[in-house]
Design an enzyme around this catalytic site. Structure first.
Site, short mmCIF file in Angstrom:
data_model
loop_
_atom_site.label_atom_id
_atom_site.label_comp_id
_atom_site.label_asym_id
_atom_site.label_seq_id
_atom_site.Cartn_x
_atom_site.Cartn_y
_atom_site.Cartn_z
N LYS A 45 0.84 -1.20 0.00
CA LYS A 45 0.00 0.00 0.00
C LYS A 45 0.87 1.26 0.00
O LYS A 45 0.58 2.23 -0.70
CB LYS A 45 -0.92 0.01 1.24
CG LYS A 45 -2.06 -1.01 1.14
CD LYS A 45 -2.80 -1.17 2.46
CE LYS A 45 -3.68 -2.41 2.39
NZ LYS A 45 -4.36 -2.74 3.64
N GLN A 89 -5.33 -1.65 9.79
CA GLN A 89 -4.99 -2.95 9.22
C GLN A 89 -5.53 -4.08 10.11
O GLN A 89 -5.29 -4.10 11.31
CB GLN A 89 -3.46 -3.05 9.09
CG GLN A 89 -2.96 -4.31 8.44
CD GLN A 89 -3.35 -4.42 6.97
OE1 GLN A 89 -3.26 -3.46 6.21
NE2 GLN A 89 -3.81 -5.59 6.56
N ASP A 112 -11.20 1.84 3.02
CA ASP A 112 -11.41 0.40 2.85
C ASP A 112 -12.87 0.10 2.52
O ASP A 112 -13.20 -1.00 2.08
CB ASP A 112 -11.07 -0.34 4.16
CG ASP A 112 -9.62 -0.77 4.21
OD1 ASP A 112 -9.04 -1.04 3.14
OD2 ASP A 112 -9.06 -0.85 5.32
#
Ligand code: NAD
Length: 266
Positions: A45, A89, A112
């Site tokens: 990422k 995460q 997300d």
């Protein structure tokens, strides 16, 4: 177009778009684990973001940070107008409630797409639909079968396919084999996300015009493999590796820009 080439072209367009913005788009990744898979995803990422000119900061917290302290850190980022996106995460340690954390991230910064109030779509389903559109896939009135019903892939993908006016069926671990064969044989679009190496193989029949979207990632001694065996007799099958994983990564960058534009508009 091959996914690799598609992603390359899309990234070039993002680089141009971002270079013309007055304020550099930025996001924060919070990590509360030392999981090797998470480390690899985060590395990817950061690399992707840097490549297109997005700023990213990794905030790594000790594994014993309390839930309350993590929620406070999330609130700080939520209230910081210089930061446009926030990723926490997963997985989180057992003493932290993942659902609570997902709900704590501001829907506006939830790149997300996990928050139920977020207008941003989860990365994997979004990446798949964007790519299929670029391939001029016909969705309207077509039979789409989604195998797998997770909250991050199966269910939101089924929802997006429905939005494109497909007839959508979700198959899962309790679906009978005979039903699965019947649905697959009639499907125009088959998306599989179950984490079972080469589950789709020559023992099923397919429409020769069908598209197979292979989301699965299975680590084997021979390397990464998908949920579908390579080279099935269909018109389009996405490869693993070099397929949906790349589309997912691209979507995160696009989602950040979406969040950025919301923030600037507000
Ligand atoms: P999951 O692992 O949370 O759940 C698996 C799903 O598969 C469940 O809904 C279950 O009902 C279904 N299932 C299990 N066995 C089945 C069977 N024999 N027949 C039919 N259905 C069955 O799902 P997930 O998080 O969506 O992950 C699925 C796979 O996709 C994994 O391999 C994961 O690594 C991969 N994945 C890839 C990406 C990417 O970017 N390429 C993103 C997310 C997930």
């Amino acid at each position: 177009m091959e996914i690799k080439e598609y992603v390359k072209q899309q990234k070039e367009a993002l680089i141009k778009e971002i270079s013309e913005l007055k304020v550099t788009p930025s996001f924060v990744i919070m990590q509360v684990n030392d999981d090797p898979a998470s480390n690899a995803y985060i590395k990817g990422k950061i690399k992707d973001a840097n490549e297109v000119g997005i700023q990213v900061e990794l905030k790594k917290f000790p594994i014993d940070i309390s839930e309350a302290d993590l929620l406070k850190e999330i609130e700080k980022v939520n209230n910081d107008s210089r930061i446009h996106g926030l990723i926490v995460q997963m997985p989180l340690p057992k003493h932290i409630n993942e659902e609570k954390v997902k709900l704590a991230v501001s829907p506006k910064k939830d790149i997300d797409g996990f928050h139920p109030l977020s207008s941003i779509n989860p990365c994997t389903p979004k990446g798949i639909i964007d790519y299929l559109k670029s391939e001029h896939t016909d969705f309207v009135g077509k039979n789409a079968v989604v195998i797998g019903r997770s909250n991050i892939v199966g269910k939101p993908l089924a929802h997006l396919l429905l939005k494109e006016n497909c007839n959508v069926t979700i198959l899962h671990s309790k679906t009978k084999r005979e039903d699965m064969e019947r649905y697959i044989a009639n499907a125009d679009i088959i998306a599989i996300a179950i984490g079972r190496c080469e589950f789709l193989d020559d023992s099923f029949s397919y429409k020769p015009t069908a598209t197979i979207v292979d989301v699965g990632i299975n680590r084997t001694e021979e390397g990464l493999k998908g949920d579908a065996k390579r080279g099935l007799p269909v018109a389009l099958q996405t490869p693993v590796p070099g397929g949906v994983g790349l589309l997912t990564r691209l979507s995160l960058l696009k989602n950040l820009l979406e969040a950025y534009h919301h923030e600037i508009k507000d």
